[in-house]
Scaffold this active site. Structure first.
Site, PDB file in Angstrom:
ATOM      1  N   PRO A  45       0.820  -1.217   0.000  1.00  0.00           N
ATOM      2  CA  PRO A  45       0.000   0.000   0.000  1.00  0.00           C
ATOM      3  C   PRO A  45       0.850   1.261   0.000  1.00  0.00           C
ATOM      4  CG  PRO A  45      -0.055  -1.075   2.169  1.00  0.00           C
ATOM      5  CD  PRO A  45       0.707  -1.987   1.256  1.00  0.00           C
ATOM      6  N   ASP A  46       0.288   2.331  -0.584  1.00  0.00           N
ATOM      7  CA  ASP A  46       1.039   3.599  -0.471  1.00  0.00           C
ATOM      8  C   ASP A  46       0.650   4.209   0.876  1.00  0.00           C
ATOM      9  OD1 ASP A  46      -1.077   5.626  -2.711  1.00  0.00           O
ATOM     10  OD2 ASP A  46      -1.400   4.862  -0.693  1.00  0.00           O
ATOM     11  N   PHE A  47       0.963   5.474   1.079  1.00  0.00           N
ATOM     12  CA  PHE A  47       0.747   6.048   2.419  1.00  0.00           C
ATOM     13  C   PHE A  47      -0.543   6.840   2.501  1.00  0.00           C
ATOM     14  CE2 PHE A  47       4.688   4.862   4.341  1.00  0.00           C
ATOM     15  CZ  PHE A  47       5.551   4.691   3.270  1.00  0.00           C
ATOM     16  N   ARG A  48      -0.824   7.635   1.443  1.00  0.00           N
ATOM     17  CA  ARG A  48      -1.863   8.655   1.612  1.00  0.00           C
ATOM     18  C   ARG A  48      -3.096   8.465   0.734  1.00  0.00           C
ATOM     19  NH1 ARG A  48       3.114  10.553   2.234  1.00  0.00           N
ATOM     20  NH2 ARG A  48       3.595  11.565   4.235  1.00  0.00           N
ATOM     21  N   ASN A 119      10.998   5.062  -1.582  1.00  0.00           N
ATOM     22  CA  ASN A 119      10.485   3.775  -1.126  1.00  0.00           C
ATOM     23  C   ASN A 119      11.537   2.997  -0.341  1.00  0.00           C
ATOM     24  OD1 ASN A 119       8.197   4.520  -2.477  1.00  0.00           O
ATOM     25  ND2 ASN A 119       8.604   3.255  -4.273  1.00  0.00           N
ATOM     26  N   ASP A 121      11.155  -0.395  -0.017  1.00  0.00           N
ATOM     27  CA  ASP A 121      10.867  -1.810  -0.332  1.00  0.00           C
ATOM     28  C   ASP A 121      11.958  -2.488  -1.165  1.00  0.00           C
ATOM     29  OD1 ASP A 121       8.303  -0.456  -2.526  1.00  0.00           O
ATOM     30  OD2 ASP A 121      10.418  -0.840  -2.974  1.00  0.00           O
ATOM     31  N   HIS A 138      14.924   7.834   1.629  1.00  0.00           N
ATOM     32  CA  HIS A 138      14.365   7.571   2.969  1.00  0.00           C
ATOM     33  C   HIS A 138      14.919   6.280   3.529  1.00  0.00           C
ATOM     34  CE1 HIS A 138      10.760  10.388   1.965  1.00  0.00           C
ATOM     35  NE2 HIS A 138      11.909  11.013   2.080  1.00  0.00           N
ATOM     36  N   GLY A 209       4.541   8.104  -9.158  1.00  0.00           N
ATOM     37  CA  GLY A 209       3.974   7.441  -7.982  1.00  0.00           C
ATOM     38  C   GLY A 209       4.256   8.128  -6.664  1.00  0.00           C
ATOM     39  N   SER A 211       3.138  11.681  -4.083  1.00  0.00           N
ATOM     40  CA  SER A 211       2.321  12.884  -3.867  1.00  0.00           C
ATOM     41  C   SER A 211       3.218  14.106  -3.664  1.00  0.00           C
ATOM     42  CB  SER A 211       1.444  12.685  -2.615  1.00  0.00           C
ATOM     43  OG  SER A 211       2.291  12.517  -1.468  1.00  0.00           O
TER      44      SER A 211
HETATM   45  N1  APR Z   1      -0.298   4.591 -10.311  1.00  0.00           N
HETATM   46  C1  APR Z   1      -0.052   5.917 -10.266  1.00  0.00           C
HETATM   47  N2  APR Z   1      -0.092   6.652  -9.125  1.00  0.00           N
HETATM   48  C2  APR Z   1      -0.384   5.991  -7.984  1.00  0.00           C
HETATM   49  C3  APR Z   1      -0.646   4.597  -7.944  1.00  0.00           C
HETATM   50  C4  APR Z   1      -0.582   3.899  -9.177  1.00  0.00           C
HETATM   51  N3  APR Z   1      -0.815   2.576  -9.240  1.00  0.00           N
HETATM   52  N4  APR Z   1      -0.909   4.249  -6.648  1.00  0.00           N
HETATM   53  C5  APR Z   1      -0.815   5.388  -5.914  1.00  0.00           C
HETATM   54  N5  APR Z   1      -0.509   6.423  -6.710  1.00  0.00           N
HETATM   55  C6  APR Z   1      -0.241   7.819  -6.342  1.00  0.00           C
HETATM   56  C7  APR Z   1      -1.188   8.370  -5.314  1.00  0.00           C
HETATM   57  O1  APR Z   1      -2.298   8.972  -5.974  1.00  0.00           O
HETATM   58  C8  APR Z   1      -0.312   9.419  -4.633  1.00  0.00           C
HETATM   59  O2  APR Z   1      -0.305  10.633  -5.352  1.00  0.00           O
HETATM   60  O3  APR Z   1       1.037   7.802  -5.724  1.00  0.00           O
HETATM   61  C9  APR Z   1       1.095   8.813  -4.729  1.00  0.00           C
HETATM   62  C10 APR Z   1       1.533   8.171  -3.423  1.00  0.00           C
HETATM   63  O4  APR Z   1       1.683   9.212  -2.492  1.00  0.00           O
HETATM   64  P1  APR Z   1       1.999   8.847  -0.971  1.00  0.00           P
HETATM   65  O5  APR Z   1       1.062   7.780  -0.517  1.00  0.00           O
HETATM   66  O6  APR Z   1       2.068  10.144  -0.224  1.00  0.00           O
HETATM   67  O7  APR Z   1       3.441   8.186  -1.004  1.00  0.00           O
HETATM   68  P2  APR Z   1       4.830   8.938  -1.156  1.00  0.00           P
HETATM   69  O8  APR Z   1       4.684  10.159  -1.998  1.00  0.00           O
HETATM   70  O9  APR Z   1       5.822   7.918  -1.577  1.00  0.00           O
HETATM   71  O10 APR Z   1       5.124   9.360   0.382  1.00  0.00           O
HETATM   72  C11 APR Z   1       6.346  10.012   0.632  1.00  0.00           C
HETATM   73  O11 APR Z   1       5.878   9.906   3.008  1.00  0.00           O
HETATM   74  O12 APR Z   1       5.380   8.884   5.015  1.00  0.00           O
HETATM   75  C12 APR Z   1       6.384   9.270   4.183  1.00  0.00           C
HETATM   76  O13 APR Z   1       8.477   8.273   4.227  1.00  0.00           O
HETATM   77  C13 APR Z   1       7.179   8.081   3.731  1.00  0.00           C
HETATM   78  O14 APR Z   1       8.445   7.877   1.682  1.00  0.00           O
HETATM   79  C14 APR Z   1       7.161   8.195   2.201  1.00  0.00           C
HETATM   80  C15 APR Z   1       6.842   9.656   1.998  1.00  0.00           C
END
Ligand code: APR
Length: 278
Positions: A45-48, A119, A121, A138, A209, A211
């Protein structure tokens, strides 16, 4: 205009524009910046993202607030939520996505100047992107050490502790052991600061990928020189991408948009073959 050609939507023109820029050989030094969205189709899962994001699903850990799971002061008092999560996230259970393989393909073609990933992972490594091409801004699960005396902790012991969900303690001083993931409140690795101006040398920037919520990573696209096209491959707008005339927004699922871009570059078969072997 020849009436038989279908009217090009803005995106297809910009997608084709970027593909032509790459095929012309004008893109030789590509910087790639990625976040959790590149691993969601691998099952991480992503974070937000609402509903599916990690921060929306941590309530079972009774955290004061979601990001506490990665907060160094909270971890010092209560490491269990993190280690509960670490058991789910620990590398080895997930297969890289075709988006990770696309980054490997850029490297194989000698076009990847640097990959900056947020990431933890290690899927870029598993996709075959070499260590020297990657900045894990990170940190990652690749190494672990004591948060008190900094002594490294053995990898195999760490794997056992993670598998059982136990909390590892330092064999030297009894302090808490933590993977070298950058928690909120901790410094980013030196490699981030050493490479932070690399985007200024790039002739193409691809952001995927993320935010672009968390600094200082989110400032990286801004270091690209004027005139360096910046491509956002993401489900939604992010950061200031789109503010420059030559920014290109390929919004949607990253695996699909990466396939579209590879197809437009004439690389799709090569990419699918590479990913099939991963
Ligand atoms: N295809 C395209 N975009 C996607 C997909 C997908 N399959 N799945 C998710 N997304 C987008 C979401 O819409 C969002 O804009 O990817 C982005 C993920 O954003 P976050 O969940 O905020 O993750 P990230 O940007 O990596 O977070 C940054 O926050 O908590 C900290 O250290 C943690 O490294 C992480 C940092």
């Amino acid at each position: 205009v020849d009436e038989s050609t279908p009217p090009q939507t803005l995106e297809s023109r910009t997608l084709d524009g970027i593909a032509n820029y790459i095929k012309s050989g004008r893109a030789q030094r590509i910087v790639v910046m990625t976040g959790a969205g590149t691993s969601t189709s691998a099952g991480i899962p992503d974070f937000r993202s609402p509903e599916t994001g990690l921060y929306a699903n941590l309530s079972r850990l009774n955290l004061p607030y979601a990001e506490a799971v990665f907060d160094i002061s909270y971890f010092r008092n209560n490491p269990l939520p993190f280690y509960t999560l670490a058991r789910e996230l620990y590398p080895g259970k997930y297969r890289p996505t075709i988006t990770h393989s696309f980054i490997r393909l850029l490297h194989d073609k000698g076009l990847l100047l640097k990959l900056f990933t947020q990431n933890i992972d290690c899927l870029e490594r598993e996709a075959g992107v070499p260590d020297e091409a990657i900045v894990e801004a990170h940190g990652s699960f690749a190494r672990q050490s004591c948060i008190e005396c900094r002594s490294p902790y053995p990898d195999d012991s760490m794997r056992e502790m993670i598998a059982t969900g136990d909390v590892p303690h330092c064999e030297e001083c009894g302090g808490l052991v933590k993977p070298e993931i950058v928690f909120f409140g901790e410094q980013l690795p030196a490699a981030f600061f050493l490479n932070r101006m690399k985007p200024a040398e790039a002739d193409l920037c691809i952001v995927m990928g993320t935010s672009l919520t968390v600094q200082p990573f989110a400032s990286l696209p801004g270091f690209c020189a004027e005139g360096t096209p910046r491509v956002l491959i993401n489900k939604e707008r992010a950061g200031s991408l789109g503010s420059r005339a030559d920014d290109v927004l390929l919004l949607g699922d990253c695996d699909e948009r990466v396939r579209d871009l590879a197809r437009a570059c004439g690389w799709l078969e090569e990419l699918e073959t590479l990913w099939a072997k991963t």
